[in-house]
Design a protein around this motif. Structure first.
Motif, PDB file in Angstrom:
ATOM      1  N   PRO A  15      41.368  39.631  43.135  1.00 21.29           N
ATOM      2  CA  PRO A  15      41.158  38.243  43.540  1.00 21.29           C
ATOM      3  C   PRO A  15      42.280  37.262  43.218  1.00 21.29           C
ATOM      4  O   PRO A  15      42.571  36.413  44.016  1.00 21.29           O
ATOM      5  CB  PRO A  15      39.878  37.870  42.810  1.00 21.29           C
ATOM      6  N   PHE A  16      42.951  37.369  42.087  1.00 25.14           N
ATOM      7  CA  PHE A  16      43.940  36.341  41.771  1.00 25.14           C
ATOM      8  C   PHE A  16      45.381  36.855  41.884  1.00 25.14           C
ATOM      9  O   PHE A  16      46.281  36.332  41.258  1.00 25.14           O
ATOM     10  CB  PHE A  16      43.680  35.758  40.374  1.00 25.14           C
ATOM     11  N   SER A  17      45.550  37.896  42.720  1.00 22.71           N
ATOM     12  CA  SER A  17      46.893  38.442  42.854  1.00 22.71           C
ATOM     13  C   SER A  17      47.476  38.039  44.206  1.00 22.71           C
ATOM     14  O   SER A  17      46.747  37.820  45.175  1.00 22.71           O
ATOM     15  CB  SER A  17      46.816  39.962  42.756  1.00 22.71           C
ATOM     16  N   PRO A  72      36.185  31.741  38.167  1.00 25.05           N
ATOM     17  CA  PRO A  72      35.372  32.244  39.272  1.00 25.05           C
ATOM     18  C   PRO A  72      36.226  32.412  40.520  1.00 25.05           C
ATOM     19  O   PRO A  72      37.187  31.664  40.729  1.00 25.05           O
ATOM     20  CB  PRO A  72      34.356  31.127  39.487  1.00 25.05           C
ATOM     21  N   THR A  73      35.890  33.369  41.351  1.00 25.53           N
ATOM     22  CA  THR A  73      36.528  33.447  42.664  1.00 25.53           C
ATOM     23  C   THR A  73      35.852  32.373  43.527  1.00 25.53           C
ATOM     24  O   THR A  73      34.842  31.780  43.131  1.00 25.53           O
ATOM     25  CB  THR A  73      36.311  34.829  43.296  1.00 25.53           C
ATOM     26  N   GLU A  74      36.399  32.167  44.719  1.00 21.00           N
ATOM     27  CA  GLU A  74      35.869  31.107  45.573  1.00 21.00           C
ATOM     28  C   GLU A  74      34.384  31.324  45.902  1.00 21.00           C
ATOM     29  O   GLU A  74      33.572  30.404  45.843  1.00 21.00           O
ATOM     30  CB  GLU A  74      36.707  31.027  46.855  1.00 21.00           C
ATOM     31  N   SER A  79      27.119  40.280  52.436  1.00 14.57           N
ATOM     32  CA  SER A  79      28.044  41.113  53.224  1.00 14.57           C
ATOM     33  C   SER A  79      29.300  40.311  53.577  1.00 14.57           C
ATOM     34  O   SER A  79      29.282  39.082  53.554  1.00 14.57           O
ATOM     35  CB  SER A  79      27.395  41.588  54.528  1.00 14.57           C
ATOM     36  N   ALA A  80      30.369  41.055  53.917  1.00 17.22           N
ATOM     37  CA  ALA A  80      31.582  40.381  54.401  1.00 17.22           C
ATOM     38  C   ALA A  80      31.467  40.135  55.897  1.00 17.22           C
ATOM     39  O   ALA A  80      32.260  39.402  56.476  1.00 17.22           O
ATOM     40  CB  ALA A  80      32.802  41.235  54.098  1.00 17.22           C
ATOM     41  N   SER A  81      30.471  40.782  56.527  1.00 15.93           N
ATOM     42  CA  SER A  81      30.331  40.603  57.977  1.00 15.93           C
ATOM     43  C   SER A  81      28.855  40.445  58.317  1.00 15.93           C
ATOM     44  O   SER A  81      28.053  41.330  58.007  1.00 15.93           O
ATOM     45  CB  SER A  81      30.888  41.837  58.690  1.00 15.93           C
TER      46      SER A  81
HETATM   47  N1  ATP Z   1      35.971  36.291  38.630  1.00 12.18           N
HETATM   48  C1  ATP Z   1      36.716  37.373  38.781  1.00 12.18           C
HETATM   49  N2  ATP Z   1      37.911  37.481  38.171  1.00 12.18           N
HETATM   50  C2  ATP Z   1      38.689  38.592  38.326  1.00 12.18           C
HETATM   51  N3  ATP Z   1      38.337  39.660  39.084  1.00 12.18           N
HETATM   52  C3  ATP Z   1      37.152  39.605  39.715  1.00 12.18           C
HETATM   53  C4  ATP Z   1      36.271  38.475  39.602  1.00 12.18           C
HETATM   54  N4  ATP Z   1      35.169  38.718  40.330  1.00 12.18           N
HETATM   55  C5  ATP Z   1      35.332  39.936  40.873  1.00 12.18           C
HETATM   56  N5  ATP Z   1      36.511  40.474  40.513  1.00 12.18           N
HETATM   57  C6  ATP Z   1      37.071  41.790  40.940  1.00 12.18           C
HETATM   58  O1  ATP Z   1      37.271  41.717  42.342  1.00 12.18           O
HETATM   59  C7  ATP Z   1      37.109  42.990  42.939  1.00 12.18           C
HETATM   60  C8  ATP Z   1      36.230  42.871  44.174  1.00 12.18           C
HETATM   61  O2  ATP Z   1      34.926  42.464  43.807  1.00 12.18           O
HETATM   62  P1  ATP Z   1      33.629  42.975  44.598  1.00 12.18           P
HETATM   63  O3  ATP Z   1      33.597  44.470  44.631  1.00 12.18           O
HETATM   64  O4  ATP Z   1      32.457  42.276  44.051  1.00 12.18           O
HETATM   65  O5  ATP Z   1      33.948  42.428  46.058  1.00 12.18           O
HETATM   66  P2  ATP Z   1      32.947  42.202  47.261  1.00 12.18           P
HETATM   67  O6  ATP Z   1      33.013  40.787  47.645  1.00 12.18           O
HETATM   68  O7  ATP Z   1      31.601  42.768  46.950  1.00 12.18           O
HETATM   69  O8  ATP Z   1      33.677  43.084  48.374  1.00 12.18           O
HETATM   70  P3  ATP Z   1      33.054  43.972  49.578  1.00 12.18           P
HETATM   71  O9  ATP Z   1      32.560  43.018  50.614  1.00 12.18           O
HETATM   72  O10 ATP Z   1      34.212  44.782  50.033  1.00 12.18           O
HETATM   73  O11 ATP Z   1      31.947  44.800  48.986  1.00 12.18           O
HETATM   74  C9  ATP Z   1      36.528  43.892  41.861  1.00 12.18           C
HETATM   75  O12 ATP Z   1      37.544  44.758  41.406  1.00 12.18           O
HETATM   76  C10 ATP Z   1      36.098  42.951  40.769  1.00 12.18           C
HETATM   77  O13 ATP Z   1      36.212  43.542  39.495  1.00 12.18           O
END
Ligand code: ATP
Length: 456
Positions: free
Chosen positions: A416-418, A77-79, A246-248
């Motif tokens: 996310p993990f780069s 999972p991402t954070e 949202s991010a903001s």
């Molecule tokens: N658990 C995960 N592992 C790897 N990649 C992920 C994971 N969750 C999401 N991603 C990838 O991360 C990228 C960004 O995800 P997402 O579009 O949901 O971001 P967001 O938080 O909605 O951003 P924004 O606020 O810009 O809309 C996407 O390319 C998605 O495929």
């Protein structure tokens, strides 16, 4: 659960160093961390056990959806997913605020898959988005997750997803909604309201309602008005779980207060706010070039050749009424034509702006998804757009607000993990420097000046 064994680390090792060795990010959720000698070989070993999406979602999200997520590559999972999924899966209303590209979409989609009953033909989840392009993107991720993974061909519990978007075929959708309602609808507000007003769609079976880019929606007077009506008249907080993402979210405390007071959410709504002190992703480097208005195209071309981006977005502002009246060519077309004539790099040049018709917008979008390109765009591409190949953002025109800066910049650095560093460059005049400085203060980032000399 993912187990990562690192080869013979030193005796005392920090979690951060271990993450470097094992290429796990320090922010990766850690369940157990042990470090000690391997019994068989006597060599020092280290084991990180990281919570996976499966650990967090198991028994709540259907197995075939989890398997699909893993097949796509969503394992850890991402954070924001680690922090929000327990809240979301517990049924609480939630305001989800986290950096651009942090994975909010997957978090709320996993909740939706956990809440709907695929055997019941009724609209059970609704995702509201501000633009057609973002709607197509969210619907496509939802469809990817809903598809049957190998080994699950016999599962008949799949669900249908409808994209009810501006410029779509509303007549066809009307028939579809009447004949066999889909379980999930991803919609822009005006198309949705048309269906609600014509009584083709009712929201009394809704269990989850997500409003993505919620601050943008409330900021626009027309969309805000529709949204208020939707949240309070067309459906009720009693029977639905409400998620705002949202991010903001400027003045988020005030927004949370309004959520409860206006009955947009239940009283115990939870604010999941990830990276509250760092609104912009740390993988972004910000720089600016000071130049005259007439030098901008030349500077842009120079930078494009020097930076050699894998993919880039060049943001321009909408044409002002004054410039329209004067009969000027819009900024977007000026940049597009100049790039088509003078850019000799390997990337295709594309355009995405509000005044294009929906077919042209769709064609541009599908070209973009095919591979790296140079996209000239207005702020229509600033929200939610996910093109993970994008390494460079250029603000040909400085955005009007810090929030717009944040969303434009956030179209890069979306893996996310780069640890890849992406660059955001603003082309500004001397007078605009103080505006950019204000954005830096508001968004807590530093912008370096890039001085171009004939020898650079
Ligand atoms: N658990 C995960 N592992 C790897 N990649 C992920 C994971 N969750 C999401 N991603 C990838 O991360 C990228 C960004 O995800 P997402 O579009 O949901 O971001 P967001 O938080 O909605 O951003 P924004 O606020 O810009 O809309 C996407 O390319 C998605 O495929």
């Amino acid at each position: 659960m993912v187990r990562v064994a690192a080869p013979a680390p030193p005796r005392a090792i920090s979690y951060h160093r271990l993450c470097r060795i094992t290429s796990l990010r320090p922010s990766a959720p850690q369940r157990v961390f042990t470090c000690g000698p391997d019994r068989a070989s006597g060599a020092a070993t280290a084991v990180v056990e990281a919570l996976t999406l499966r650990d967090i979602c198991q028994s709540r999200v259907p197995e075939h959806v989890l398997r699909r997520a893993e097949d796509i590559g969503f394992t850890l999972p991402t954070e924001v997913q680690r922090q929000s999924l327990p809240v979301l899966l517990s049924g609480k209303d939630c305001v989800l605020q986290a950096q651009t590209g942090s994975g909010k979409t997957l978090a709320y989609l996993l909740l939706i898959f956990s809440a709907i009953n695929p055997q019941r033909s009724a609209v059970q989840a609704l995702v509201i988005v501000p633009t057609r392009e973002l709607g197509m993107q969210v619907a496509s991720v939802a469809r990817m997750l809903a598809a049957k993974p190998t080994g699950f061909e016999s599962v008949d519990e799949t669900c249908t997803i409808m994209a009810l978007l501006d410029g779509g075929m509303l007549k066809r959708h009307k028939t579809w909604l009447k004949a066999e309602p889909p379980e999930i609808v991803v919609a822009t507000l005006s198309s949705l309201c048309q269906m609600l007003e014509k009584n083709v769609l009712k929201l009394d079976t809704i269990r989850v309602l997500v409003v993505d880019e919620v601050d943008f929606m409330f900021n626009s007077s027309k969309q805000g008005q529709y949204l208020r009506k939707l949240l309070t008249s067309y459906s009720t907080i009693v029977t639905r779980q409400t998620i705002f993402a949202s991010a903001s979210i400027p003045q988020h405390n005030r927004f949370l207060y309004d959520c409860v007071q206006q009955k947009w959410t239940k009283n115990d709504v939870v604010h999941v706010h990830v990276n509250a002190v760092e609104p912009l992703p740390s993988c972004l480097r910000h720089r600016y070039v000071t130049c005259g208005k007439n030098e901008k195209l030349e500077v842009l071309l120079f930078l494009l050749h020097r930076d050699a981006p894998r993919a880039a977005i060049i943001f321009v502002n909408d044409q002002s009424e004054k410039s329209k009246r004067a009969g000027d060519l819009p900024s977007a077309l000026k940049v597009l034509e100049s790039l088509k004539a003078n850019y000799s790099g390997r990337l295709e040049v594309r355009l995405l702006e509000e005044d294009m018709n929906f077919n042209a917008r769709a064609a541009s979008l599908s070209e973009l998804r095919r591979g790296g390109c140079l996209l000239v765009a207005t702020d229509i591409a600033g929200r939610g757009f996910d093109l993970p190949e994008t390494t460079h953002i250029y603000n040909f025109d400085l955005p009007k607000t810090a929030v717009d800066y944040l969303h434009r910049a956030g179209r890069a650095g979306r893996r996310p993990f780069s640890d890849e560093i992406c660059t955001v460059t603003s082309l500004i005049s001397q007078e605009e420097r103080f505006v950019l400085q204000r954005f830096e203060n508001q968004l807590v980032f530093e912008c370096q000046e890039l001085t171009l000399t004939s020898s650079t």
